[in-house]
Design a protein around this motif. Sequence first.
Motif, PDB file in Angstrom:
ATOM      1  N   PHE A 179       0.876  11.334 -10.251  1.00  0.00           N
ATOM      2  CA  PHE A 179      -0.188  12.342 -10.318  1.00  0.00           C
ATOM      3  C   PHE A 179       0.299  13.747  -9.964  1.00  0.00           C
ATOM      4  CE2 PHE A 179      -2.762   8.431  -9.608  1.00  0.00           C
ATOM      5  CZ  PHE A 179      -3.409   8.456 -10.836  1.00  0.00           C
ATOM      6  N   ASN A 180       1.389  13.832  -9.194  1.00  0.00           N
ATOM      7  CA  ASN A 180       1.893  15.133  -8.769  1.00  0.00           C
ATOM      8  C   ASN A 180       3.026  15.611  -9.706  1.00  0.00           C
ATOM      9  OD1 ASN A 180       0.183  15.307  -6.637  1.00  0.00           O
ATOM     10  ND2 ASN A 180       1.646  14.480  -5.155  1.00  0.00           N
ATOM     11  N   GLY A 181       3.540  14.777 -10.434  1.00  0.00           N
ATOM     12  CA  GLY A 181       4.683  15.224 -11.073  1.00  0.00           C
ATOM     13  C   GLY A 181       5.017  14.987 -12.415  1.00  0.00           C
ATOM     14  N   GLU A 215       0.828  -1.207   0.000  1.00  0.00           N
ATOM     15  CA  GLU A 215       0.000   0.000   0.000  1.00  0.00           C
ATOM     16  C   GLU A 215       0.858   1.251   0.000  1.00  0.00           C
ATOM     17  OE1 GLU A 215      -2.563  -0.403   3.374  1.00  0.00           O
ATOM     18  OE2 GLU A 215      -3.843  -1.894   2.373  1.00  0.00           O
ATOM     19  N   LEU A 216       1.944   1.208   0.753  1.00  0.00           N
ATOM     20  CA  LEU A 216       2.859   2.347   0.801  1.00  0.00           C
ATOM     21  C   LEU A 216       3.502   2.576  -0.559  1.00  0.00           C
ATOM     22  CD1 LEU A 216       4.060   4.472   2.699  1.00  0.00           C
ATOM     23  CD2 LEU A 216       5.854   2.837   3.257  1.00  0.00           C
ATOM     24  N   SER A 217       3.912   1.505  -1.193  1.00  0.00           N
ATOM     25  CA  SER A 217       4.519   1.599  -2.526  1.00  0.00           C
ATOM     26  C   SER A 217       3.522   2.163  -3.524  1.00  0.00           C
ATOM     27  CB  SER A 217       4.979   0.230  -3.012  1.00  0.00           C
ATOM     28  OG  SER A 217       5.979  -0.273  -2.214  1.00  0.00           O
ATOM     29  N   ASN A 218       2.298   1.660  -3.488  1.00  0.00           N
ATOM     30  CA  ASN A 218       1.256   2.169  -4.390  1.00  0.00           C
ATOM     31  C   ASN A 218       0.994   3.642  -4.152  1.00  0.00           C
ATOM     32  OD1 ASN A 218       0.820  -0.166  -5.805  1.00  0.00           O
ATOM     33  ND2 ASN A 218      -0.822  -0.900  -4.443  1.00  0.00           N
ATOM     34  N   SER A 219       0.942   4.000  -2.895  1.00  0.00           N
ATOM     35  CA  SER A 219       0.689   5.385  -2.531  1.00  0.00           C
ATOM     36  C   SER A 219       1.807   6.281  -3.054  1.00  0.00           C
ATOM     37  CB  SER A 219       0.565   5.503  -1.029  1.00  0.00           C
ATOM     38  OG  SER A 219       0.389   6.830  -0.646  1.00  0.00           O
ATOM     39  N   MET A 220       3.041   5.870  -2.884  1.00  0.00           N
ATOM     40  CA  MET A 220       4.187   6.654  -3.359  1.00  0.00           C
ATOM     41  C   MET A 220       4.191   6.723  -4.887  1.00  0.00           C
ATOM     42  SD  MET A 220       7.106   5.438  -0.680  1.00  0.00           S
ATOM     43  CE  MET A 220       8.370   6.553  -1.238  1.00  0.00           C
ATOM     44  N   TYR A 221       3.857   5.639  -5.533  1.00  0.00           N
ATOM     45  CA  TYR A 221       3.811   5.601  -6.998  1.00  0.00           C
ATOM     46  C   TYR A 221       2.734   6.553  -7.515  1.00  0.00           C
ATOM     47  CZ  TYR A 221       2.976   3.853 -11.691  1.00  0.00           C
ATOM     48  OH  TYR A 221       2.799   3.761 -13.041  1.00  0.00           O
TER      49      TYR A 221
END
Length: 132
Positions: free
Chosen positions: A130-132, A119-125
């Motif tokens: 989406f932000n950059g 979940e952390l990896s998905n969140s960071m991805y």
Amino acid sequence: EEKFKKEFLLKKNTLDLEKEKLHLAELEIVNTIHKFNDLRRGTLNALSLKNYESYLKKIKENKLKQEKIVENWKKKVEEAKEIFIEARKEKKILEKLKEKKYEIYKQDELKKEQKFIDELSNSMYNRRNFNG
């Protein structure tokens, strides 16, 4: 388990003591018969003969009683042994169940950690894309 082990050993010791008493009773009979035979070769009056016969009868009866006591203790020891063995088996079963339960717990914790990492990896991805 320890309680049953102690009880088994206590009964085993009592059985050993009762067997020793039986052995001593058997020796007393043999010794009395030898003394009686030695006295019969000499001069033995009727009263002494009767006393020896009575005494021999008494110690033979005592031996029979002691044999029954020994048999009774053998049964008690066997019962205590079986209870002790069952308690030991149950303890081993419980230990194995605890080990299995602990292994399942560790596997569940690993799954939770892996899920968190995923979940952390998905969140960071998603943030990067989406932000950059």
